[in-house]
Design an enzyme around this catalytic site. Structure first.
Site, mmCIF file in Angstrom:
data_model
loop_
_atom_site.group_PDB
_atom_site.id
_atom_site.type_symbol
_atom_site.label_atom_id
_atom_site.label_comp_id
_atom_site.label_asym_id
_atom_site.label_seq_id
_atom_site.Cartn_x
_atom_site.Cartn_y
_atom_site.Cartn_z
ATOM 1 N N GLU A 128 15.418 -15.182 -0.595
ATOM 2 C CA GLU A 128 15.980 -16.218 0.274
ATOM 3 C C GLU A 128 14.899 -17.159 0.787
ATOM 4 O OE1 GLU A 128 17.805 -16.269 4.790
ATOM 5 O OE2 GLU A 128 18.330 -14.578 3.480
ATOM 6 N N ASP B 102 0.831 -1.194 0.000
ATOM 7 C CA ASP B 102 0.000 0.000 0.000
ATOM 8 C C ASP B 102 0.872 1.253 0.000
ATOM 9 O OD1 ASP B 102 -2.729 1.172 0.363
ATOM 10 O OD2 ASP B 102 -1.829 1.919 2.224
#
Length: 583
Positions: free
Chosen positions: A290, A217
């Site tokens: 990751e 957002d």
């Protein structure tokens, strides 16, 4: 864009936005909730979407529909519990649906523990460094630190001493704090390392609970210009347009805006689109790479020109950014073509796939908006005293626009209920309105409640079946037409908007349209737009008169948004219609 089948899921996904409070109510209190969403996931699977995006469901006072977050690691009791979220995520996986959640990093709620601690700790404290507290200007610091205005109306600064007693909790100083939105949404200071660490941990938390992506957002607002200087420009976002000086001009929303005409509009002001935001997203990208190389970050960034938007989706930042230029292009063949061309070229140059969207929780639904004139932006909500749209015209254009969008290469975003042809509630009485834009402007801004009205599932039940087995209506009233547009009134009916969406989504998937390259085709006139994706020709007639198209004798109309007249060697496409043709 190649037709590779090994690309990450998000490159050509169809994503369905769920506004939790308005989708489905399982406990009968008139407010949508997570168990309600879980019970409706099969409907979304059968619709043919690939992923579900949930607007905020976090613990919140709900001053701005949950975009005022008090706890990023918990579910608000209005919507259920963390166990309910886990059940939703598990069911989505069983059905083959990816899950995207909203993340709100620009600001917290004033009820967040950090902000309460900042108030209690006082000026100069470590706690206040997480937010943008400043001394005022003028004698006694009685004037705000700068002239910025809130997106929701009024100034963007509130003085601590002016806060209600229950929020101030004993704080008695006269500093001011920044809130680009409501005063209950204080902006975070992203120069503070604790803020960085907090949101990295929030990303880990939800990823571990089965989340595949995050919609960010106000992604362009996290970093503010050093010194927070005054600004005399105009802030433009979905929620509204705000002049930061009395002399600022606003655009005439009755006229379509060609992206080429706004290419120089790079100054988003000192509060938006600062280069420092990209360091944040590189940090997030590294973490998610990751944890899960296919996880997606999606930017809500209202920036111009497209070259600025492309910075958010470079290979080491986010995966996608909402294409608001397409949403606001309106009903104009020239403007729409310009946006499509620029989107594919500019985003492709950084290796990103474009996104396409026509409706969301911040704008008038496109079944209504496209009946208001050529402009794609329109007003910020409608009330009964405003000129009312032509519903038939709006739905006709909406279906044509959607069919065009679903053929474009890249990813498409749908907003709940558009598959039913739901219009905005344009005659809602003011007493029901809850949008802070309406409340902060004393009704001058109608606000976004009209596009947030609860879904309609069963036309003959109270609240059109929004609340399972309960004789209640939803938190916002539905217009009378919603009963006739309910899911149970449209399922299995060949001429319904719902079955049209299902057919289009199935064809899009079967033909791999989101993974194919686009090439433009000649048209019989300026009101017609035509392109090919693979061996499928997509033609949209933006005019109100039929046009004749030359096709081969074996040409097949795969799907059309209106009644196409097929004859040997030609077909006639009615006005305001799109067709997919295999010639």
């Amino acid at each position: 864009m190649s037709a590779s089948t090994t690309a990450p899921w998000w490159r050509d996904a169809v994503v369905y936005q769920v506004y939790p409070r308005s989708f489905a109510d399982a406990d009968g209190d008139g407010m949508g909730d997570l168990p309600g969403i879980t019970r409706r996931l099969e409907y979304l699977r059968d619709l043919g979407v690939d992923a579900v995006w949930l607007s905020p469901f976090y613990r919140s006072p709900q001053a701005d529909g949950g975009y005022d977050v008090a706890d990023y690691r918990d579910v608000d009791p209005l919507f259920g519990t963390l166990a309910d979220f886990d059940a939703l995520a598990a069911r989505a996986r069983e059905l083959g649906l990816r899950l995207i959640v909203d993340l709100v990093p620009n600001h917290t709620s004033s009820a967040h523990a950090w902000f309460r601690a900042a108030l209690a700790a006082g000026p100069g404290s470590r706690e206040r460094a997480r937010y943008l507290f400043r001394d005022g200007r003028g004698p006694g610091g009685d004037e705000p630190p700068n002239n910025w205005e809130s997106i929701f109306g009024g100034r963007a600064w509130t003085r601590v001493s002016d806060l209600p007693v229950d929020i101030r909790a004993g704080a008695d100083d006269d500093q001011w704090y920044l809130h680009l939105f409501d005063s209950s949404q204080p902006d975070l200071d992203w120069t503070d390392p604790q803020v960085h660490a907090e949101f990295l941990d929030v990303l880990r938390f939800w990823h571990e609970r089965g989340v595949d992506g995050f919609r960010i957002d106000v992604a362009h607002g996290l970093v503010k210009a050093e010194g927070l200087p005054d600004w005399a420009g105009t802030v433009v976002m979905a929620e509204g347009t705000v002049d930061t000086a009395d002399t600022a001009d606003t655009a005439d929303t009755d006229d379509p805006v060609d992206p080429a005409d706004t290419a120089a509009a790079t100054d988003s002001g000192p509060m938006f689109d600062q280069d420092g935001v990209h360091e944040i997203y590189r940090e997030w990208h590294a973490l998610l790479a990751e944890l899960d190389p296919e996880a997606a970050l999606i930017a809500e960034a209202w920036v111009q020109p497209m070259s600025r938007l492309a910075l958010y989706v470079r290979p080491d930042e986010m995966q996608q950014a909402f294409n608001f230029a397409y949403l606001t292009a309106g009903w104009d063949a020239r403007v729409v073509r310009s946006v499509i061309e620029e989107s594919i070229e500019v985003l492709g140059a950084v290796g990103a796939s474009p996104t396409w969207v026509l409706s969301n929780h911040d704008v008038i639904r496109h079944a209504t908006r496209l009946a208001l004139g050529a402009s794609g932006s329109g007003p910020n909500g409608l009330r009964a005293s405003d000129p009312q749209p032509d519903a038939a015209l709006g739905l006709r254009r909406a279906k044509a626009a959607t069919l065009q969008m679903l053929a474009l290469p890249g990813s498409a975003y749908l907003y709940q209920g558009e598959e039913l042809g739901l219009p905005d509630h344009t005659t809602m009485r003011d007493e029901f309105r809850a949008d802070p834009a309406f409340l902060r402007t004393d009704g001058a801004e109608v606000g976004r409640d009209g596009c947030r009205v609860p879904m309609t599932w069963a036309g003959g039940e109270p609240g059109a079946g929004f609340s399972f087995g309960a004789d209640v209506t939803g938190w916002l009233p539905q217009p009378a037409v919603y009963a006739d547009l309910a899911v149970d009134r449209q399922e299995g009916r060949a001429d319904s908007t719902l079955e049209f969406y299902r057919a289009a989504l199935a064809l899009r998937r079967d033909l791999g349209l989101g993974r194919r390259e686009l090439s433009w085709r000649a048209t019989p006139g300026p009101d017609v737009l035509a392109f090919a994706v693979g061996d499928v020709h997509v033609v949209t007639n933006f005019g109100d008169r039929p046009v004749r198209l030359d096709v081969s004798p074996g040409a097949e109309v795969l799907i059309a948004s209106g009644a196409v007249d097929r004859r040997t060697g030609s077909l006639t496409l009615p006005g305001e219609c799109t067709a997919w043709i295999r010639d």
